[in-house]
Design an enzyme around this catalytic site. Structure first.
Site, PDB file in Angstrom:
ATOM      1  N   TYR A   1       2.362  -1.463  30.087  1.00 20.62           N
ATOM      2  CA  TYR A   1       2.882  -1.792  31.414  1.00 20.62           C
ATOM      3  C   TYR A   1       3.456  -3.211  31.388  1.00 20.62           C
ATOM      4  CZ  TYR A   1       1.705   2.378  34.051  1.00 20.62           C
ATOM      5  OH  TYR A   1       1.686   3.656  34.552  1.00 20.62           O
TER       6      TYR A   1
ATOM      7  N   HIS B   1       3.853   9.693  46.622  1.00 23.25           N
ATOM      8  CA  HIS B   1       4.856   8.614  46.557  1.00 23.25           C
ATOM      9  C   HIS B   1       6.159   9.058  47.234  1.00 23.25           C
ATOM     10  CE1 HIS B   1       2.908   5.584  43.987  1.00 23.25           C
ATOM     11  NE2 HIS B   1       2.313   6.591  43.382  1.00 23.25           N
TER      12      HIS B   1
ATOM     13  N   ARG C   1      11.537   0.531  43.732  1.00 26.81           N
ATOM     14  CA  ARG C   1      10.943  -0.624  44.423  1.00 26.81           C
ATOM     15  C   ARG C   1      11.984  -1.725  44.606  1.00 26.81           C
ATOM     16  NH1 ARG C   1       6.688   1.912  41.920  1.00 26.81           N
ATOM     17  NH2 ARG C   1       5.157   2.541  43.480  1.00 26.81           N
TER      18      ARG C   1
ATOM     19  N   TRP D   1      -1.011   7.450  31.295  1.00 24.52           N
ATOM     20  CA  TRP D   1      -0.901   6.053  31.767  1.00 24.52           C
ATOM     21  C   TRP D   1      -2.234   5.448  32.149  1.00 24.52           C
ATOM     22  CZ3 TRP D   1      -1.678   4.055  36.829  1.00 24.52           C
ATOM     23  CH2 TRP D   1      -1.981   5.003  37.816  1.00 24.52           C
TER      24      TRP D   1
ATOM     25  N   TRP E   1       7.460  -1.263  36.197  1.00 24.08           N
ATOM     26  CA  TRP E   1       7.418  -1.038  37.641  1.00 24.08           C
ATOM     27  C   TRP E   1       7.970  -2.289  38.296  1.00 24.08           C
ATOM     28  CZ3 TRP E   1       6.520   3.824  38.686  1.00 24.08           C
ATOM     29  CH2 TRP E   1       5.797   4.586  37.764  1.00 24.08           C
TER      30      TRP E   1
ATOM     31  N   ASP F   1       1.640  11.508  40.074  1.00 22.70           N
ATOM     32  CA  ASP F   1       0.559  10.512  40.070  1.00 22.70           C
ATOM     33  C   ASP F   1       0.096  10.166  41.486  1.00 22.70           C
ATOM     34  OD1 ASP F   1       3.148   9.409  40.385  1.00 22.70           O
ATOM     35  OD2 ASP F   1       2.345   7.405  40.098  1.00 22.70           O
ATOM     36  N   GLU F   2      -1.142   9.743  41.543  1.00 19.44           N
ATOM     37  CA  GLU F   2      -1.709   9.046  42.695  1.00 19.44           C
ATOM     38  C   GLU F   2      -1.549   9.765  44.035  1.00 19.44           C
ATOM     39  OE1 GLU F   2      -1.641   4.468  41.297  1.00 19.44           O
ATOM     40  OE2 GLU F   2       0.305   5.228  41.943  1.00 19.44           O
TER      41      GLU F   2
ATOM     42  N   ASP G   1       5.098  -4.714  33.468  1.00 13.00           N
ATOM     43  CA  ASP G   1       5.161  -5.458  34.729  1.00 13.00           C
ATOM     44  C   ASP G   1       4.024  -6.477  34.792  1.00 13.00           C
ATOM     45  OD1 ASP G   1       3.412  -3.279  34.866  1.00 13.00           O
ATOM     46  OD2 ASP G   1       3.686  -2.956  37.014  1.00 13.00           O
TER      47      ASP G   1
ATOM     48  N   GLU H   1       7.778  -3.580  41.627  1.00 12.50           N
ATOM     49  CA  GLU H   1       7.331  -4.123  42.911  1.00 12.50           C
ATOM     50  C   GLU H   1       7.585  -5.631  43.000  1.00 12.50           C
ATOM     51  OE1 GLU H   1       5.566  -2.007  41.109  1.00 12.50           O
ATOM     52  OE2 GLU H   1       4.346  -0.676  42.355  1.00 12.50           O
TER      53      GLU H   1
ATOM     54  N   ASP I   1      10.673   6.901  45.290  1.00 13.05           N
ATOM     55  CA  ASP I   1       9.350   6.398  45.664  1.00 13.05           C
ATOM     56  C   ASP I   1       9.459   5.939  47.106  1.00 13.05           C
ATOM     57  OD1 ASP I   1       6.675   5.112  45.545  1.00 13.05           O
ATOM     58  OD2 ASP I   1       6.947   5.371  43.401  1.00 13.05           O
TER      59      ASP I   1
END
Ligand code: ACM
Length: 679
Positions: free
Chosen positions: A407, A260, A154, A382, A457, A315-316, A409, A459, A183
């Site tokens: 986390y 991702h 990121r 997670w 993370w 993930d995701e 972040d 971002e 990512d």
């Protein structure tokens, strides 16, 4: 007499457990003071006996350490590091014994890593001290895996910066650096076979992730005007891996799949279901070319990273394109798969077979459980701890990194005093409180909990200084969670040591968060409050019910006297996502004199929590006929802040039933409140 007893007690405490006074992080397992001090100015040389590789490595480290030692063959007045077959009370290869006498210092361990950790303890004990107490320390880690994840996609952070973090990780006895290398926001690793990954997919048109994410998410070519990004060359990685090895740290690369992956699928659109760039985030799992690509990439990755584990993300996955893709549907039919979850699982199983065939192991986020876990996989839990628990139930190893505790972040202090973060609130004390081994699991399963990791993370973390502010000192709390015996943990003492560590880190050129001036949680959340509604019956009107992911404890949450903190995830805020928003009646049991009715709402736009657009407060004496006493219209405006806003009525009247309605505005999303106060 009493005075003597106090002295004796104090003496016993000092002898048996003086570790906290030494300001070592993570706190050591066993310390015995043996009387007297060692004068650090006597320490000029070091003798090491271990295998030749470790000996060279440790000499290298020590000769350039702040101890400023030279090699010595004498055994008097020097530091001796000795690799032995057994250290009493210490059955871990990373454990060590450290004996400081008036004449010298001996460290023994059964591996080079143990000797290295003994050295770290000595470095911490002696930092800023001319004399250190004579002690016998026996110490070993609670968990084998003690990690930090840095998201370098990121925002990109260069190799020298990573080396600096490796220095600090080693000092606090962490041993795994997990790099989130790929990512949507940028691919960060040179892969010779696929040059577009770094000449194109590593660059974007806007430096700040949020700007880029909200404005078209375009990539650029390396060297284009305004291109932001970067990547590690293979030479950089070799240098980094070697540097990490010298610090007994393993770097675990993460290559995301199947999701991702927008950056890859824009550079190589033939690997997506539609073959159209800028369209998909998931690889096409029906296409053999996807596997050819992944295996080729992983082959280069394995050549660079000697790590036993290769992290494959997992993930995701949106899995949106798979339903309309002929190749994916054919794969599902040919392999007799039930659904898209099993299609993802097919990919993970197949990649695992490839990694295993090369002698490596697969590690993935807990979604790799969906559709069936690959036979030898290790799960990084997670989304809470459930994934980890499921994995260990099935006999797999798990690394615990639940968002709520790991986390980093999230905000670490009052959001309005901090640069914008992704949300949440994870202060030092909360991360410190984490126990990776949940209660009520058997000892045999406990052993499958391989360790714990903090995840950063990036971002909202554009600069190196921002990374360090978010990492330190919270990583130190994680280090103590990961290394120290829970019976030796003590937050008040830890906080004092962490404040000293912050000064130490500053003196070494790091930019830690200013722990000394921490504000802490919202004042409202610090103590329970009393009001007329406390413990009274709450009736949720149809379609005005809370969302079951954010219950804050259920039907009584809005009248339990417990106010929410800085984060909607603290189990004190109740969330509403129904069209009507929140619609409740509080029955006070009998008519009461009322002079205030109000509730506070939280807004944080990233995770789609908005203030209400309209609030209606009404009252009734019979629970049937309601009289509106206040309508409040509110313009909901998106911003970058975390906002708390009160919507209330003040006046004088009598009523038994209070109805509070809060409607969602044009952005939809959630509304969140913590308590309806009636005074
Ligand atoms: C994750 O936070 N998506 C693993």
């Amino acid at each position: 007499m009493r005075k003597y007893i106090i002295y004796i007690l104090l003496f016993i405490c000092t002898i048996t457990y003086g570790s906290s006074k030494m300001s070592v992080i993570p706190v050591v397992k066993g310390v015995e003071r043996i009387g007297g001090n060692f004068d650090m100015s006597l320490l000029k040389g070091v003798t090491i006996s271990a295998d030749s590789y470790e000996t060279d490595l440790l000499y290298d480290y020590l000769l350039s350490s702040p101890l400023k030692l030279s090699k010595s063959s004498s055994n008097n007045g020097v530091l001796t590091l000795r690799r032995v077959d057994k250290v009493n009370g210490c059955d871990s290869p990373e454990g060590y014994s450290l004996r400081v006498t008036k004449r010298g210092i001996d460290i023994e361990a059964i591996s080079g890593a143990g000797l290295f950790y003994g050295v770290q303890t000595l470095l911490q004990m002696s930092y800023g001290n001319k004399k250190i107490p004579c002690v016998e320390i026996t110490d070993l880690p609670r968990f084998e895996y003690r990690g930090l994840m840095l998201d370098v996609s990121r925002h990109f952070f260069g190799k020298d910066f990573l080396k600096k973090q490796i220095d600090a990780m080693a000092y606090y006895k962490l041993n795994r650096l997990h790099l989130h290398l790929t990512d949507a926001a940028g691919w960060r690793l040179e892969i010779k076979r696929y040059p577009l990954l770094t000449s194109f997919a590593a660059w974007r048109d806007r430096p700040l992730w949020k700007d880029w994410w909200n404005n078209g998410r375009l990539y650029k070519n390396e060297g284009d005007t305004g291109a932001y990004g970067g990547y590690y060359t293979q030479e950089d990685i070799k240098e980094l891996v070697a540097y990490a090895q010298k610090h007994f740290i393993t770097i675990i690369p993460e290559i995301e799949m199947p999701a991702h992956s927008e950056e890859v699928l824009t550079a190589y659109p033939e690997l997506s279901c539609t073959h159209v760039p800028y369209k998909q985030s998931d690889f096409c799992v029906g296409n053999e070319k996807t596997f050819e690509f992944l295996e080729n990439v992983l082959t280069e990755v394995m050549a660079l990273f000697p790590s036993e584990y290769i992290h494959v993300g997992g993930d995701e996955a949106g899995k949106l394109s798979w339903g309309d893709c002929e190749l994916c549907r054919k794969r599902i039919s040919d392999e007799k798969l039930k659904d898209n979850n099993e299609l993802q699982s097919y990919l993970i199983h197949r990649v695992e077979r490839f990694l295993n065939s090369k002698g490596r192991k697969l590690l993935g986020w807990d979604e790799i459980l969906d559709g069936g876990l690959a036979p030898n996989a290790t799960v990084m839990s997670w989304r809470g701890v459930e994934g980890g628990l499921k994995a260990i139930e099935a006999g797999h190893k798990a690394i615990m990194t639940p968002g709520e505790f790991c986390y980093i972040d999230s905000y670490q202090d009052a959001p309005d005093t901090q640069p914008e973060a992704i949300g949440g609130y994870l202060p030092l004390e909360k991360i410190y409180s984490y126990n990776p081994i949940p209660e009520n699991i058997s000892e045999e399963k406990t052993d499958l909990i391989y360790g714990v990791q903090a995840n950063l993370w990036s971002e909202y973390i554009p600069t190196e200084k921002d990374v360090e502010r978010m990492v330190y000192p919270r990583l130190l709390a994680l280090a103590e969670v990961a290394w120290s015996d829970p019976s030796h943990k003590d937050f008040i003492d830890f906080r004092k040591r962490a404040i000293k560590a912050v000064d130490f880190l500053k003196s070494k050129g790091y930019f830690p968060f200013d722990l000394k001036n921490e504000i802490g949680n919202r004042v409202e959340a610090k103590k329970r409050i009393k009001h007329l509604g406390l413990g009274k019956k709450v009736i949720y009107l149809p379609k005005g019910k809370y969302y079951n992911g954010y219950t804050a404890g259920g039907d009584s949450a809005l009248v339990d006297g417990i106010r929410g903190g800085w984060s909607y995830t603290d189990h004190r805020w109740q969330g509403f996502i129904d069209t009507n928003g929140l619609d409740v009646v509080i029955d006070l049991g009998k008519e009461k004199k009322i002079k205030y009715i109000g509730a506070e709402f939280m807004q944080i736009c990233g995770p789609e929590l908005f203030l209400p657009a309209n609030v209606h407060i009404s009252v009734s004496n019979d629970g049937k006929e309601y009289r509106v006493i206040k309508d409040i219209a509110n313009e909901v405006v998106k911003d970058d802040k975390v906002t708390f806003k009160n919507f209330s009525w003040r006046g004088k009247m009598k009523a038994r039933f209070v109805r509070y309605q809060a409607e969602r505005g044009k952005f939809g999303g959630f509304i969140f409140t913590d308590e309806i106060l009636i005074k």
